[in-house]
Design a protein around this motif. Sequence first.
Motif, short mmCIF file in Angstrom:
data_model
loop_
_atom_site.label_atom_id
_atom_site.label_comp_id
_atom_site.label_asym_id
_atom_site.label_seq_id
_atom_site.Cartn_x
_atom_site.Cartn_y
_atom_site.Cartn_z
N ASP A 41 41.21 60.62 56.16
CA ASP A 41 40.17 59.90 55.44
C ASP A 41 40.73 58.84 54.49
O ASP A 41 39.96 58.20 53.76
CB ASP A 41 39.30 60.89 54.64
N LEU A 42 42.02 58.68 54.46
CA LEU A 42 42.64 57.72 53.55
C LEU A 42 42.28 56.29 53.96
O LEU A 42 42.50 55.88 55.10
CB LEU A 42 44.16 57.90 53.55
N GLU A 43 41.74 55.54 53.02
CA GLU A 43 41.34 54.15 53.29
C GLU A 43 42.44 53.21 52.80
O GLU A 43 42.93 53.34 51.68
CB GLU A 43 40.03 53.82 52.58
N LYS A 44 42.81 52.26 53.65
CA LYS A 44 43.85 51.29 53.30
C LYS A 44 43.22 49.99 52.84
O LYS A 44 42.36 49.44 53.51
CB LYS A 44 44.74 51.03 54.52
N LYS A 45 43.62 49.53 51.64
CA LYS A 45 43.19 48.21 51.17
C LYS A 45 44.43 47.40 50.84
O LYS A 45 45.47 47.94 50.44
CB LYS A 45 42.28 48.35 49.94
N ASP A 46 44.29 46.10 50.99
CA ASP A 46 45.44 45.23 50.78
C ASP A 46 45.78 45.09 49.30
O ASP A 46 44.95 45.33 48.42
CB ASP A 46 45.17 43.86 51.38
N ASP A 47 47.00 44.68 49.06
CA ASP A 47 47.49 44.42 47.71
C ASP A 47 47.39 42.92 47.42
O ASP A 47 47.79 42.08 48.24
CB ASP A 47 48.94 44.89 47.60
N HIS A 48 46.87 42.58 46.26
CA HIS A 48 46.61 41.19 45.88
C HIS A 48 47.86 40.33 46.00
O HIS A 48 47.84 39.24 46.60
CB HIS A 48 46.08 41.18 44.44
N ALA A 85 38.41 32.05 47.45
CA ALA A 85 37.43 32.60 48.40
C ALA A 85 37.38 34.12 48.31
O ALA A 85 36.31 34.73 48.37
CB ALA A 85 37.76 32.15 49.82
N ILE A 86 38.55 34.74 48.15
CA ILE A 86 38.62 36.20 48.06
C ILE A 86 38.03 36.68 46.74
O ILE A 86 37.21 37.61 46.70
CB ILE A 86 40.08 36.68 48.20
N LYS A 87 38.45 36.06 45.65
CA LYS A 87 38.02 36.49 44.32
C LYS A 87 36.52 36.32 44.12
O LYS A 87 35.85 37.20 43.55
CB LYS A 87 38.78 35.70 43.24
N GLU A 88 35.98 35.20 44.57
CA GLU A 88 34.57 34.89 44.32
C GLU A 88 33.63 35.67 45.22
O GLU A 88 32.42 35.66 45.00
CB GLU A 88 34.33 33.39 44.51
N ASN A 89 34.16 36.34 46.23
CA ASN A 89 33.29 37.05 47.17
C ASN A 89 33.58 38.54 47.22
O ASN A 89 33.33 39.19 48.24
CB ASN A 89 33.41 36.42 48.55
N GLU A 90 34.10 39.08 46.14
CA GLU A 90 34.31 40.52 46.06
C GLU A 90 32.96 41.23 46.11
O GLU A 90 32.01 40.84 45.43
CB GLU A 90 35.05 40.89 44.77
N GLY A 91 32.87 42.25 46.92
CA GLY A 91 31.64 43.00 47.00
C GLY A 91 30.82 42.73 48.24
O GLY A 91 29.87 43.45 48.53
N SER A 92 31.18 41.66 48.98
CA SER A 92 30.43 41.35 50.20
C SER A 92 31.39 40.84 51.26
O SER A 92 31.94 39.74 51.14
CB SER A 92 29.36 40.28 49.93
N SER A 159 39.36 44.84 54.41
CA SER A 159 40.49 45.36 53.64
C SER A 159 40.85 44.43 52.49
O SER A 159 41.63 44.81 51.59
CB SER A 159 41.71 45.56 54.53
N LEU A 160 40.31 43.21 52.48
CA LEU A 160 40.57 42.27 51.40
C LEU A 160 39.58 42.43 50.25
O LEU A 160 39.66 41.73 49.24
CB LEU A 160 40.50 40.82 51.93
N GLN A 161 38.63 43.34 50.41
CA GLN A 161 37.64 43.59 49.36
C GLN A 161 38.25 44.46 48.26
O GLN A 161 38.91 45.45 48.53
CB GLN A 161 36.42 44.30 49.95
N ASN A 162 38.00 44.06 47.00
CA ASN A 162 38.41 44.86 45.85
C ASN A 162 39.88 45.29 45.93
O ASN A 162 40.23 46.46 45.82
CB ASN A 162 37.52 46.11 45.73
N MET A 163 40.73 44.30 46.16
CA MET A 163 42.14 44.59 46.30
C MET A 163 42.74 45.12 45.00
O MET A 163 42.28 44.79 43.91
CB MET A 163 42.90 43.33 46.74
N GLY A 164 43.76 45.94 45.15
CA GLY A 164 44.50 46.44 44.00
C GLY A 164 45.75 45.63 43.79
O GLY A 164 45.95 44.58 44.42
N SER A 165 46.62 46.12 42.91
CA SER A 165 47.87 45.43 42.66
C SER A 165 49.00 46.44 42.51
O SER A 165 48.86 47.44 41.81
CB SER A 165 47.78 44.58 41.39
#
Length: 210
Positions: A41-48, A85-92, A159-165
């Motif tokens: 169930d681990l979800e992978k998200k990209d790093d900023h 484009a990534i920053k302004e469209n977080e959440g959708s 995976s580009l949504q709500n990226m971490g660091s």
Amino acid sequence: MEQDMAVEMTHKLNDSGCQIKVLHADNNSTTHSRLKVHFEDLEKKDDHNHVKTGFSKKLYELFKKYKELKHPDVIPYLVRCFMYAIKENEGSTDDLRKGLNRIVPHASGVHSDMEWCTYKDDPVNFKYKSLPGGKCLSNDALNSELRVLVQQYNRRAESLQNMGSTQANENFNQIVESKYSKARLIINAFVLKSFVSRSGNGETSLKPPD
């Protein structure tokens, strides 16, 4: 080694009651695949930072082919558009895909459906602030390759949504590297393996270096 460490640390955190739902990391597919075997169930998200660096590197690969990218302002401009484009469209995810799809048309002189573009305010006198001579990128071959590049990220929009660091991790690694180089760590790992093999029981005790 990296994959083994990631699996071991995730298991230790999980066993201590800290269940991991989302992993923010680079695009090391091997590590992610290994983790998915143990944590389905681990979800992978990209790093900023890795996403930004990866996009920049791909532009510098095109730099070898197209003189337009040799101007010092062009690649930073495209990177800014990409990260905006990534920053302004977080959440959708849908909005993010639309935002990414606008990058190349805007840079190549197509300004329709650009809410943030100032072209609509003064079409006659409009100039790009960050492109050479204030003019658009007019090389069709370059623009075609830029579209292909953007589409690679478009397909990963979720995976580009709500990226971490992982910047804090990278800083720590740099500190460790400056004090105790990777080459020395590798040499010591071989020494330790040899020692354990000779001891027969596989048990040893080490203290951090002074």
